[in-house]
Design a protein around this motif. Structure first.
Motif, short mmCIF file in Angstrom:
data_model
loop_
_atom_site.label_atom_id
_atom_site.label_comp_id
_atom_site.label_asym_id
_atom_site.label_seq_id
_atom_site.Cartn_x
_atom_site.Cartn_y
_atom_site.Cartn_z
N ILE A 19 0.83 -1.20 0.00
CA ILE A 19 0.00 0.00 0.00
C ILE A 19 0.86 1.25 0.00
CG2 ILE A 19 -1.57 1.37 1.43
CD1 ILE A 19 -2.91 -1.24 2.23
N THR A 20 1.94 1.23 0.77
CA THR A 20 2.85 2.38 0.83
C THR A 20 3.47 2.66 -0.54
OG1 THR A 20 3.39 1.92 3.15
CG2 THR A 20 4.93 3.31 1.92
N ILE A 21 3.89 1.60 -1.22
CA ILE A 21 4.51 1.75 -2.55
C ILE A 21 3.50 2.31 -3.56
CG2 ILE A 21 5.49 0.50 -4.51
CD1 ILE A 21 6.73 -1.44 -2.47
N ILE A 22 2.30 1.74 -3.56
CA ILE A 22 1.28 2.19 -4.51
C ILE A 22 0.86 3.63 -4.22
CG2 ILE A 22 -1.08 1.82 -5.34
CD1 ILE A 22 -0.71 -1.15 -4.75
N SER A 23 0.62 3.92 -2.94
CA SER A 23 0.19 5.27 -2.56
C SER A 23 1.25 6.31 -2.89
CB SER A 23 -0.10 5.32 -1.05
OG SER A 23 -1.15 4.43 -0.71
N SER A 24 2.53 5.98 -2.66
CA SER A 24 3.62 6.93 -2.91
C SER A 24 3.70 7.33 -4.38
CB SER A 24 4.95 6.33 -2.45
OG SER A 24 5.29 5.19 -3.21
N ASN A 80 -3.68 11.85 2.53
CA ASN A 80 -4.45 10.91 3.34
C ASN A 80 -5.61 10.29 2.56
OD1 ASN A 80 -2.82 11.48 5.53
ND2 ASN A 80 -4.20 13.00 6.40
N VAL A 81 -6.27 11.13 1.75
CA VAL A 81 -7.41 10.63 0.96
C VAL A 81 -6.92 9.61 -0.07
CG1 VAL A 81 -9.15 11.27 -0.74
CG2 VAL A 81 -8.82 12.69 1.29
N ILE A 82 -5.82 9.91 -0.74
CA ILE A 82 -5.26 8.99 -1.74
C ILE A 82 -4.90 7.65 -1.08
CG2 ILE A 82 -3.29 8.55 -3.26
CD1 ILE A 82 -3.30 11.59 -3.85
N THR A 83 -4.23 7.73 0.07
CA THR A 83 -3.84 6.52 0.79
C THR A 83 -5.07 5.74 1.24
OG1 THR A 83 -1.83 7.62 1.59
CG2 THR A 83 -2.52 5.62 2.74
N LEU A 84 -6.10 6.48 1.66
CA LEU A 84 -7.35 5.85 2.11
C LEU A 84 -8.03 5.11 0.96
CD1 LEU A 84 -9.33 5.56 4.49
CD2 LEU A 84 -10.42 7.67 3.71
N VAL A 85 -8.05 5.72 -0.21
CA VAL A 85 -8.67 5.09 -1.39
C VAL A 85 -7.90 3.83 -1.79
CG1 VAL A 85 -9.14 5.36 -3.86
CG2 VAL A 85 -9.68 7.22 -2.27
N SER A 134 -8.53 0.70 9.68
CA SER A 134 -8.70 2.11 10.08
C SER A 134 -9.38 2.97 9.02
CB SER A 134 -7.33 2.73 10.43
OG SER A 134 -6.68 1.98 11.43
N ILE A 135 -10.16 2.36 8.15
CA ILE A 135 -10.81 3.12 7.08
C ILE A 135 -11.87 4.07 7.65
CG2 ILE A 135 -12.29 2.94 5.04
CD1 ILE A 135 -10.84 0.35 4.35
N ILE A 136 -12.64 3.59 8.63
CA ILE A 136 -13.68 4.44 9.22
C ILE A 136 -13.05 5.62 9.95
CG2 ILE A 136 -15.46 4.57 11.00
CD1 ILE A 136 -16.29 1.78 10.34
N THR A 137 -12.10 5.34 10.84
CA THR A 137 -11.50 6.41 11.65
C THR A 137 -10.74 7.42 10.80
OG1 THR A 137 -9.65 4.90 12.09
CG2 THR A 137 -11.35 5.08 13.78
N ASN A 138 -10.05 6.93 9.78
CA ASN A 138 -9.32 7.86 8.90
C ASN A 138 -10.27 8.71 8.07
OD1 ASN A 138 -6.79 7.07 9.75
ND2 ASN A 138 -6.54 5.52 8.16
N THR A 139 -11.39 8.13 7.65
CA THR A 139 -12.38 8.90 6.90
C THR A 139 -12.97 10.00 7.76
OG1 THR A 139 -12.98 6.97 5.55
CG2 THR A 139 -14.57 8.77 5.65
N VAL A 140 -13.32 9.65 9.00
CA VAL A 140 -13.86 10.64 9.93
C VAL A 140 -12.84 11.75 10.17
CG1 VAL A 140 -14.60 11.04 12.31
CG2 VAL A 140 -15.40 9.02 11.08
N SER A 141 -11.59 11.36 10.35
CA SER A 141 -10.52 12.34 10.57
C SER A 141 -10.38 13.30 9.39
CB SER A 141 -9.19 11.62 10.81
OG SER A 141 -8.14 12.53 11.00
#
Length: 225
Positions: A19-24, A80-85, A134-141
C-alpha cells in the motif's frame, strides 16, 4: 486448532509495504495532490520536533506541537485521501476479487473465509476492512480536518485515535487468545483467517462427495434401465 497468527502478522506487514509503494506513486502526481511539497515540509518539521521532544520530553506539552500536527494534517489531506482510497481498493476490492486473499496472505498461504470456510461475501470483506484497516476512523478524521476549526479538530482527534487504538488492541488480543483466532473485526464480520491448505482440503472433500453422489446416481440409473 492451529492458528496462523504469525503468518497474519507477516502478511499484514507485506500488505502495508504494498500500500505504501502504490500510494507513494499517486501522491506525487501534482493534479491529485497539489499541496504535496507543503506536506513534505510540514512532515519534516514534525519529525524535527519529535526528535527534540525525545531529547527534551518537557517540549511535548509545547503549544507548537498542536500547530505542527494540525499543519501536517491540513496539508496532508490529499495524501491521506489517496492513501485511504488505495487502502480501501486493496483490502476490500482486491481481496474480494482474489477470494479472500491479499498479496501478503497469498504469499503466506492464508486466506479470509466465512464461518463455514466458504468464500466471504463482499459485505463481510468490507466490514472487516472498515474496522481493522482504520478506514472508518481515517475517513472521519479527513472529514473533520476539512470542516472543523484547529482547536475543535485537535480535541476530536484524540478521541478518534483512542477508538482506533481500542479496535486494534481488542482485535490483537482476541486473535492471540481465542482458540479460533478471530479478531474483533472477524467476529463482527462473521469471518476468520485460516491456512490455505485447510480450505483446499474442504474443497477437495466437497468435490469428492459430488463425484460419489454423481456416480451413485449414474449407477442407479443404469440399474433402472
Amino acid at each position: 486448532m492451529k492458528k496462523p497468527t504469525l503468518r497474519r502478522v507477516c502478511a499484514y506487514i507485506v500488505d502495508l509495504i504494498v500500500i505504501t509503494i502504490i500510494s507513494s506513486m499517486f501522491v506525487r502526481i501534482e493534479f491529485l495532490n497539489p499541496k504535496y511539497d507543503e506536506y513534505q515540509k510540514a512532515y519534516d518539521e514534525y519529525i524535527d520536533f519529535a526528535g527534540e521532544v525525545m531529547n527534551n520530553p518537557e517540549k511535548a506539552n509545547d503549544t507548537n506541537l498542536n500547530d505542527i500536527s494540525y499543519n501536517l494534517s491540513k496539508t496532508g489531506l490529499a495524501t491521506n485521501v489517496i492513501t485511504l482510497v488505495v487502502t480501501a481498493l486493496y483490502f476490500v476490492g482486491f481481496q474480494y476479487i482474489n477470494q479472500g486473499q491479499t498479496l501478503g496472505k497469498k504469499l503466506f498461504k492464508i486466506k479470509v473465509v466465512d464461518s463455514n470456510n466458504n468464500r466471504p461475501k463482499f459485505y463481510q470483506i468490507l466490514i472487516r476492512a472498515l474496522l481493522i484497516n482504520s478506514i472508518i476512523t481515517n475517513t472521519v478524521s479527513d472529514v473533520l480536518i476539512s470542516t472543523l476549526s484547529k482547536s475543535a479538530y485537535i480535541a476530536s482527534l484524540q478521541y478518534i485515535q483512542l477508538v482506533d487504538m481500542a479496535i486494534m488492541a481488542a482485535s490483537f488480543i482476541l486473535i492471540m487468545f481465542r482458540e479460533d483466532g478471530k479478531g474483533l473485526h472477524d467476529m463482527i464480520a462473521g469471518t476468520k483467517v485460516v491456512f490455505e491448505s485447510e480450505v483446499n482440503k474442504e474443497e477437495t472433500k466437497i468435490k469428492e462427495a459430488k463425484v460419489v453422489k454423481t456416480s451413485k446416481k449414474s449407477k442407479n440409473k443404469k440399474e433402472e434401465d
